[in-house]
Scaffold this active site. Sequence first.
Site, PDB file in Angstrom:
ATOM      1  N   VAL A 269       2.340  -1.784   4.415  1.00 25.70           N
ATOM      2  CA  VAL A 269       2.045  -0.364   4.228  1.00 25.70           C
ATOM      3  C   VAL A 269       3.374   0.386   4.223  1.00 25.70           C
ATOM      4  O   VAL A 269       4.198   0.210   5.116  1.00 25.70           O
ATOM      5  CB  VAL A 269       1.163   0.155   5.388  1.00 25.70           C
ATOM      6  CG1 VAL A 269       0.862   1.632   5.213  1.00 25.70           C
ATOM      7  CG2 VAL A 269      -0.123  -0.651   5.474  1.00 25.70           C
ATOM      8  N   CYS A 270       3.570   1.207   3.214  1.00 24.31           N
ATOM      9  CA  CYS A 270       4.833   1.949   3.095  1.00 24.31           C
ATOM     10  C   CYS A 270       4.985   2.938   4.252  1.00 24.31           C
ATOM     11  O   CYS A 270       4.110   3.768   4.495  1.00 24.31           O
ATOM     12  CB  CYS A 270       4.879   2.704   1.780  1.00 24.31           C
ATOM     13  SG  CYS A 270       6.304   3.807   1.684  1.00 24.31           S
ATOM     14  N   VAL A 271       6.111   2.856   4.912  1.00 21.95           N
ATOM     15  CA  VAL A 271       6.302   3.661   6.113  1.00 21.95           C
ATOM     16  C   VAL A 271       6.330   5.161   5.817  1.00 21.95           C
ATOM     17  O   VAL A 271       5.713   5.961   6.536  1.00 21.95           O
ATOM     18  CB  VAL A 271       7.567   3.208   6.891  1.00 21.95           C
ATOM     19  CG1 VAL A 271       8.831   3.395   6.076  1.00 21.95           C
ATOM     20  CG2 VAL A 271       7.687   3.969   8.200  1.00 21.95           C
TER      21      VAL A 271
ATOM     22  N   PHE B  99       0.856  -1.192   0.000  1.00 21.08           N
ATOM     23  CA  PHE B  99       0.000   0.000   0.000  1.00 21.08           C
ATOM     24  C   PHE B  99       0.890   1.238   0.000  1.00 21.08           C
ATOM     25  O   PHE B  99       1.668   1.452   0.933  1.00 21.08           O
ATOM     26  CB  PHE B  99      -0.935  -0.027   1.217  1.00 21.08           C
ATOM     27  CG  PHE B  99      -1.862  -1.202   1.201  1.00 21.08           C
ATOM     28  CD1 PHE B  99      -3.112  -1.105   0.597  1.00 21.08           C
ATOM     29  CD2 PHE B  99      -1.472  -2.429   1.744  1.00 21.08           C
ATOM     30  CE1 PHE B  99      -3.967  -2.196   0.546  1.00 21.08           C
ATOM     31  CE2 PHE B  99      -2.325  -3.535   1.690  1.00 21.08           C
ATOM     32  CZ  PHE B  99      -3.569  -3.417   1.094  1.00 21.08           C
TER      33      PHE B  99
ATOM     34  N   ALA C 271       2.896   6.395   4.849  1.00 27.28           N
ATOM     35  CA  ALA C 271       2.006   6.347   6.013  1.00 27.28           C
ATOM     36  C   ALA C 271       2.291   7.493   6.981  1.00 27.28           C
ATOM     37  O   ALA C 271       1.376   8.189   7.425  1.00 27.28           O
ATOM     38  CB  ALA C 271       2.150   5.004   6.717  1.00 27.28           C
TER      39      ALA C 271
END
Lengths: 119, 134
Positions: free
Chosen positions: B81-83, B43, B86
Amino acid sequence: MSKHLVFIIDKPLHGNVKAQEFLDSILMAAAFDQRVDVVLVGDGVFAMLDNQQPEKLDMKNILPVFGTLSLYGINGVTVEEEALRERGLVISQLHEISNVMPREKVKQTMLTAHHIFSF
Amino acid sequence: MSLKVKFAIQVNASPYQYQASDSAWHFVMSALSSGHEVYRVFFYNDGIYNAFRDARPPGDERHIVERWATLNAVHDIDLVVCVSSAQRRGLLDASVAEKVSGYQHALADGFRIAGLGLWMEGVIESDRHIVFGA
């Protein structure tokens, strides 16, 4: 096995965060020691126009990062010849372009790539 | 003999506003039921909004966040989820949230927050990558 990854830029860079996040992907691909090509097509030629002032939009200028691609082992940025011509631009107006390639050759590059990315 | 394909999936759009995360989910379900493999769903960009625990859609609507969580629970699909995407948008991992006095329970079950390297690794490990949402 190293793969051939082609990153297509077909829109200008600034105004939202997408290009910045796309650039992160490009750098990450290079960090994985893959063969990486970055190609500007269509309105993507505007991405590398010199003298952009994204600071006026309160955005970070990500253009200088493209200048460092070679440090990551990426063979520079290629621009599609027809895209330039159709927009009345010449290569000297662009920043850090390494190669100019006719559309037919861009097509060939994409045909032989393992993965193609755009944003 | 049918060919088994390994996919890496990227979701770039927020749920409900665009069809992208629905399409991605339907694609993953179809791929699995056809005997293919989904290596990872990543994501990125506004796709991180698929991972907010507190999404509360009306009861007669599909629950997109829960649907992903079920995919993880039932099929063990890695949901990453891409840090940086995010954090930019206010979705923090519990450990990071603790350090910066942020909200610690934002991330929904089934997801994990990690770096872009996991996307690239997924691409390299897969036969095809498919991106949903421009």
